[in-house]
Design an enzyme around this catalytic site. Structure first.
Site, PDB file in Angstrom:
ATOM      1  N   TYR A 167       0.835  -1.204   0.000  1.00  0.00           N
ATOM      2  CA  TYR A 167       0.000   0.000   0.000  1.00  0.00           C
ATOM      3  C   TYR A 167       0.871   1.255   0.000  1.00  0.00           C
ATOM      4  O   TYR A 167       0.698   2.172   0.771  1.00  0.00           O
ATOM      5  CB  TYR A 167      -0.939  -0.005   1.212  1.00  0.00           C
ATOM      6  CG  TYR A 167      -2.183   0.839   1.032  1.00  0.00           C
ATOM      7  CD1 TYR A 167      -3.163   0.478   0.128  1.00  0.00           C
ATOM      8  CD2 TYR A 167      -2.373   1.991   1.793  1.00  0.00           C
ATOM      9  CE1 TYR A 167      -4.304   1.242  -0.036  1.00  0.00           C
ATOM     10  CE2 TYR A 167      -3.514   2.768   1.640  1.00  0.00           C
ATOM     11  CZ  TYR A 167      -4.474   2.386   0.729  1.00  0.00           C
ATOM     12  OH  TYR A 167      -5.607   3.155   0.570  1.00  0.00           O
ATOM     13  N   GLY A 168       1.842   1.246  -0.926  1.00  0.00           N
ATOM     14  CA  GLY A 168       2.705   2.412  -1.093  1.00  0.00           C
ATOM     15  C   GLY A 168       2.154   3.345  -2.151  1.00  0.00           C
ATOM     16  O   GLY A 168       0.938   3.460  -2.346  1.00  0.00           O
ATOM     17  N   GLN A 198       2.131   3.284  -5.522  1.00  0.00           N
ATOM     18  CA  GLN A 198       1.301   2.625  -6.527  1.00  0.00           C
ATOM     19  C   GLN A 198       0.127   1.881  -5.894  1.00  0.00           C
ATOM     20  O   GLN A 198      -1.005   1.931  -6.386  1.00  0.00           O
ATOM     21  CB  GLN A 198       2.132   1.658  -7.368  1.00  0.00           C
ATOM     22  CG  GLN A 198       2.915   2.315  -8.480  1.00  0.00           C
ATOM     23  CD  GLN A 198       2.021   2.889  -9.554  1.00  0.00           C
ATOM     24  OE1 GLN A 198       0.929   2.409  -9.805  1.00  0.00           O
ATOM     25  NE2 GLN A 198       2.497   3.936 -10.200  1.00  0.00           N
ATOM     26  N   HIS A 221       5.458  -4.032 -12.830  1.00  0.00           N
ATOM     27  CA  HIS A 221       6.817  -3.989 -13.379  1.00  0.00           C
ATOM     28  C   HIS A 221       7.265  -5.438 -13.528  1.00  0.00           C
ATOM     29  O   HIS A 221       6.974  -6.281 -12.670  1.00  0.00           O
ATOM     30  CB  HIS A 221       7.753  -3.222 -12.453  1.00  0.00           C
ATOM     31  CG  HIS A 221       9.174  -3.121 -12.953  1.00  0.00           C
ATOM     32  ND1 HIS A 221       9.488  -2.825 -14.267  1.00  0.00           N
ATOM     33  CD2 HIS A 221      10.358  -3.279 -12.303  1.00  0.00           C
ATOM     34  CE1 HIS A 221      10.808  -2.800 -14.402  1.00  0.00           C
ATOM     35  NE2 HIS A 221      11.353  -3.081 -13.235  1.00  0.00           N
ATOM     36  N   GLY A 256       1.998   7.121  -8.685  1.00  0.00           N
ATOM     37  CA  GLY A 256       0.674   6.828  -8.170  1.00  0.00           C
ATOM     38  C   GLY A 256      -0.176   8.052  -7.876  1.00  0.00           C
ATOM     39  O   GLY A 256      -1.383   8.062  -8.154  1.00  0.00           O
ATOM     40  N   GLU A 286      15.357  25.596 -13.440  1.00  0.00           N
ATOM     41  CA  GLU A 286      14.711  25.845 -14.726  1.00  0.00           C
ATOM     42  C   GLU A 286      14.499  24.575 -15.552  1.00  0.00           C
ATOM     43  O   GLU A 286      13.822  24.604 -16.576  1.00  0.00           O
ATOM     44  CB  GLU A 286      15.528  26.865 -15.532  1.00  0.00           C
ATOM     45  CG  GLU A 286      15.512  28.253 -14.907  1.00  0.00           C
ATOM     46  CD  GLU A 286      16.102  29.318 -15.829  1.00  0.00           C
ATOM     47  OE1 GLU A 286      15.987  29.157 -17.065  1.00  0.00           O
ATOM     48  OE2 GLU A 286      16.676  30.283 -15.313  1.00  0.00           O
TER      49      GLU A 286
END
Length: 337
Positions: A29-30, A32, A112, A138, A235
């Protein structure tokens, strides 16, 4: 829709009901995991999440009103298991807590392809193995979903045991809102190798070292670090935004003629034939597994090289200059510290 050699799929090409018939578990549950789980829930999917009991992620899931379990409980419960754990942890967790519940008819999903492509995880032949890989962090995925939009993504099938793996992974993409933007059919091999190369040679490795080299060149020549930071770092986002909006020529059209001429005549003095040779070596190391082996061994011995290099970066003058510059702006006080 076909563009060149790729096939792009949209909302009309995916049936969400295929996934609504499944129980879906999001493991991790990070960044992503949270975004994907919330979008699944809001798309009407029966979803649970898994993380370490008592961890900040577990507490966040509870605050979000998600049903949360241990990894093994979620793997046992679910029909579709989406593995969003860190690459370096996936094999050990899969072997201990997921593999025992890999029964016929289940779907093993990823965002991934590292552990499948490099044969760290070898699923049984009777399960579907798929990948739904968004091309954005995410937080951005979640924001665009709530706005009725979506980010582009890749969809891949490594193993189609059920004969319905493509339908399932496309339904997963639709539940995330990704088919609103377009989902490209790909392979685990292409996603893994291109993603690693992009991170190392350009997005996270190449750009960072280019910025630091420019910064160091100006500081070594006696220019104030804060001004060097503005010119080589601050920039950068403005230029990249112009490229993102309309391409490189659009960016050139938006800067001064002097800047454009300098870019066209001096850029290749920085990115030389030797640089391109090094890029090919980086890609070769990814393709033949050299990088994967190095990274996995680094984790086995406690990440000494990783931690030392990260500490060096934290102490670099560009970080201190950046803190001072960002604190000039009332809206970014304390950011980055």
């Amino acid at each position: 829709m076909n563009v060149g050699e790729i096939e792009i799929l949209y909302d009309k090409d995916a049936d969400l009901d295929v996934l609504k018939a499944k129980k879906v578990a999001v493991l991790g549950y990070g960044n992503q995991g949270r975004a994907q789980a919330l979008c699944l829930r809001d798309s009407g999917i029966n979803v649970v999440v898994a993380d370490l009991n008592g961890s900040p992620a577990w507490k966040q899931a509870e605050e979000d009103g998600m049903k949360i379990m241990s990894v093994s409980e979620a793997a046992k419960w679910a029909d579709y298991i989406q593995v969003l754990l860190p690459d370096e942890l996936q094999k050990s967790i899969y072997d201990k807590e997921i593999a025992p519940y890999m029964s016929e008819g289940k779907v093993l999903g990823f965002s991934h392809g590292f552990n499948i492509h490099y044969h760290q995880i070898i699923p049984p032949e009777f399960v579907d193995v798929v990948m739904a890989a968004p091309k954005a962090p995410g937080a951005i995925e979640r924001r665009l979903y709530t706005e009725g939009k979506g980010v582009p993504a890749l969809a891949c099938v490594h193993q189609d045991a059920s004969g319905k793996a493509w339908d399932l992974v496309l339904a997963y993409c639709k539940a995330q809102g990704w088919t609103r933007a377009g989902v490209i059919k790909s392979t685990f091999k292409d996603e893994t190798e291109e993603d690693l190369f992009g991170e190392q040679a350009v997005l996270c490795g190449g750009v960072v070292e280019l910025v630091k080299a420019g910064f160091e060149t100006l500081v070594d020549a006696g220019y104030p670090p804060e001004l060097a930071y503005f010119e080589t770092y601050h920039e950068l986002k403005l230029i990249v935004d112009l490229m993102y909006e309309g391409g490189i020529v659009h960016m050139f059209d938006s800067i001064s003629n002097t800047a454009e001429y300098g870019a066209l005549t001096r850029g290749k003095m920085i990115i030389t034939d030797e640089t391109r040779k090094v890029m090919k070596k980086i890609l070769s190391d990814i393709q033949d597994g050299t990088f994967a082996t190095e990274w996995l061994l680094e984790n086995k011995v406690g990440r000494p090289k990783f931690r030392a290099l990260l500490e060096q970066q934290k102490k670099h003058l560009i970080e201190k200059a950046g803190d001072r510059v960002r604190n000039m702006f009332p809206w970014s006080k304390g950011k980055g510290k």
